[in-house]
Design an enzyme around this catalytic site. Structure first.
Site, PDB file in Angstrom:
ATOM      1  N   LYS A  89       1.065  -1.304   0.141  1.00 11.42           N
ATOM      2  CA  LYS A  89      -0.308  -0.315   0.300  1.00 11.42           C
ATOM      3  C   LYS A  89       1.108   0.912  -0.114  1.00 11.42           C
ATOM      4  O   LYS A  89       0.726   1.848   0.844  1.00 11.42           O
ATOM      5  CB  LYS A  89      -1.108   0.290   0.926  1.00 11.42           C
ATOM      6  CG  LYS A  89      -2.049  -1.280   1.199  1.00 11.42           C
ATOM      7  CD  LYS A  89      -2.966  -1.247   0.338  1.00 11.42           C
ATOM      8  CE  LYS A  89      -3.352  -0.574  -0.493  1.00 11.42           C
ATOM      9  NZ  LYS A  89      -4.279  -1.095  -1.823  1.00 11.42           N
ATOM     10  N   HIS A 149       7.165  -7.924  -2.042  1.00 16.80           N
ATOM     11  CA  HIS A 149       7.089  -6.962  -1.412  1.00 16.80           C
ATOM     12  C   HIS A 149       8.020  -7.045   0.216  1.00 16.80           C
ATOM     13  O   HIS A 149       8.527  -6.182   0.651  1.00 16.80           O
ATOM     14  CB  HIS A 149       5.636  -7.194  -0.625  1.00 16.80           C
ATOM     15  CG  HIS A 149       4.300  -6.272  -1.665  1.00 16.80           C
ATOM     16  ND1 HIS A 149       4.690  -4.869  -2.004  1.00 16.80           N
ATOM     17  CD2 HIS A 149       3.156  -7.004  -1.670  1.00 16.80           C
ATOM     18  CE1 HIS A 149       3.577  -4.476  -2.100  1.00 16.80           C
ATOM     19  NE2 HIS A 149       3.189  -6.007  -2.586  1.00 16.80           N
ATOM     20  N   SER A 177      -4.397   2.915   4.668  1.00 20.59           N
ATOM     21  CA  SER A 177      -5.099   1.973   3.588  1.00 20.59           C
ATOM     22  C   SER A 177      -4.231   0.496   3.607  1.00 20.59           C
ATOM     23  O   SER A 177      -5.081   0.058   3.607  1.00 20.59           O
ATOM     24  CB  SER A 177      -3.265   2.658   2.221  1.00 20.59           C
ATOM     25  OG  SER A 177      -3.925   1.988   1.523  1.00 20.59           O
ATOM     26  N   ARG A 305      -8.578   3.040  -4.013  1.00 13.68           N
ATOM     27  CA  ARG A 305      -9.408   3.009  -2.520  1.00 13.68           C
ATOM     28  C   ARG A 305      -9.526   4.919  -2.664  1.00 13.68           C
ATOM     29  O   ARG A 305      -9.984   5.203  -3.295  1.00 13.68           O
ATOM     30  CB  ARG A 305      -8.627   3.182  -1.762  1.00 13.68           C
ATOM     31  CG  ARG A 305     -10.560   2.909  -0.618  1.00 13.68           C
ATOM     32  CD  ARG A 305      -9.210   2.843   0.924  1.00 13.68           C
ATOM     33  NE  ARG A 305      -8.285   3.437   1.282  1.00 13.68           N
ATOM     34  CZ  ARG A 305      -8.365   4.375   2.019  1.00 13.68           C
ATOM     35  NH1 ARG A 305      -9.426   5.007   2.247  1.00 13.68           N
ATOM     36  NH2 ARG A 305      -7.374   5.610   2.447  1.00 13.68           N
ATOM     37  N   GLY A 307      -6.225   6.910  -3.193  1.00 12.81           N
ATOM     38  CA  GLY A 307      -4.690   7.559  -3.924  1.00 12.81           C
ATOM     39  C   GLY A 307      -4.653   8.941  -3.356  1.00 12.81           C
ATOM     40  O   GLY A 307      -3.743   9.752  -4.367  1.00 12.81           O
TER      41      GLY A 307
END
Length: 343
Positions: A89, A149, A177, A305, A307
């Site tokens: 995120k 990640h 987020s 969602r 940004g």
């Protein structure tokens, strides 16, 4: 002649069987080590699943931990490989779209682009969720693009010679987020993860791929040592100066924009194509799911969602904000890196 051919065939088959046996032996050894680790590693509360495990200083769920062990054994790099590294995120979806569009800008027109028909997550593989040793990625043309990640410290050593693009973000926005995103993926067998719980875990460093500060520092330090190999980017800079950051990214990827492209508005076209406003309204990103491995499915719309910068203000109290700022000020002290927004 026939006898020689027969001998060659037998030798080839024997070599193949030997290699397969060796691979099976390596795989079984890793599986045994993994089983032992599951019984001995420190455990913490997970955000999506029940437990995370502290593996070499970073918190991973059982699946991504095993994948990391296999990745370190089986992944083979090519000199031209480029990796997008990020904590969850922090802008991964956006960077995937931008990097893919830069590298492939001569393959597609802006009126009928790949991203009009496919989600950004499909542009290149997330190595954290691939199956090893089955997938060797030899079918991908160079330069191969990959996403991860994982923190720099737990990636295979062979990757250190490859180029990396790293994107980070204000930890307060990352917390919010990630909490909202992971809450949607959280097992229905578990009680909902409340914001207060997620906040405490985040401050302790216990979240998938965390601690976030160690994750960021692993790439920040490497970027200082090898600026030609690691481009360190900030989400906030990209939002404020997208064209400037896009040109910087293209140059790092070895695909700088020509003067003619700049004059024709190619930079602006890529910025517009990959913008949150454009991608979030495309039908391909409103319906269906993206699959990561065998167990995780994510609704495509959940990758889009808001940004925004500073959405944490709608969720965190001043005390919570000050605590996170204090933790990151302390953890990053002396590094030369600042992540917290002060406004």
């Amino acid at each position: 002649m026939r006898l020689s051919f027969f001998i060659i065939m037998l030798s080839s088959q024997s070599l193949s069987i030997t290699n397969e046996s060796k691979q099976d032996s390596e795989y079984n050894k890793i599986c045994e080590e993994y089983k032992h680790l599951m019984k001995t590693l420190p455990k913490g509360n997970g955000w999506r699943v029940q437990h995370l495990y502290n593996y070499n200083g970073f918190w991973l769920d059982s699946d991504t931990l095993k994948t990391n062990m296999l990745l370190n054994t089986y992944f083979k790099t090519q000199p031209t490989d480029i990796f997008l590294a990020s904590f969850m995120k922090t802008g991964t979806t956006w960077l995937k779209a931008l990097m893919f569009s830069i590298i492939n800008r001569h393959r597609y027109t802006f009126s009928d682009h790949y991203l009009h028909h496919h989600g950004p997550q499909s542009t290149f593989p997330l190595i954290d969720s691939e199956v090893y040793p089955v997938n060797d990625f030899t079918h991908i043309n160079a330069p191969r693009l990959f996403a991860t990640h994982y923190a720099r410290d737990i990636l295979p050593l062979c990757m250190t010679s490859c180029k990396f693009v790293y994107i980070c973000r204000d930890p307060k926005d990352v917390l919010i987020s990630k909490w909202i995103f992971m809450s949607k993926l959280r097992s229905k067998d578990l009680t909902p993860l409340l914001l207060g719980e997620a906040f405490e875990l985040f401050c302790q460093g216990v979240s998938e791929y965390g601690p976030y500060w160690e994750h960021v520092l692993s790439y920040w330090r490497a970027s200082l040592e090898s600026p030609d190999k690691i481009l360190f980017m900030k989400y906030e800079d990209m939002k404020k100066q997208p064209k400037v950051e896009l040109k910087k990214l293209a140059t790092f990827l070895g695909n700088p924009f020509t003067l003619e492209e700049v004059e024709k508005g190619v930079v602006e076209e890529i910025v517009r194509l990959c913008s949150f406003e454009n991608l979030s309204k495309l039908e391909v990103n409103k319906k269906g799911v993206e699959r990561f491995g065998k167990l995780v499915e994510v609704e495509k719309q959940d990758f889009f969602r808001k940004g925004e910068i500073g959405d944490w203000r709608n969720y965190l109290s001043k005390e919570m904000k000050d605590r996170i700022d204090g933790i990151f000020d302390e953890k990053l002290k002396g590094s030369g890196l600042v992540l917290n927004s002060r406004d």
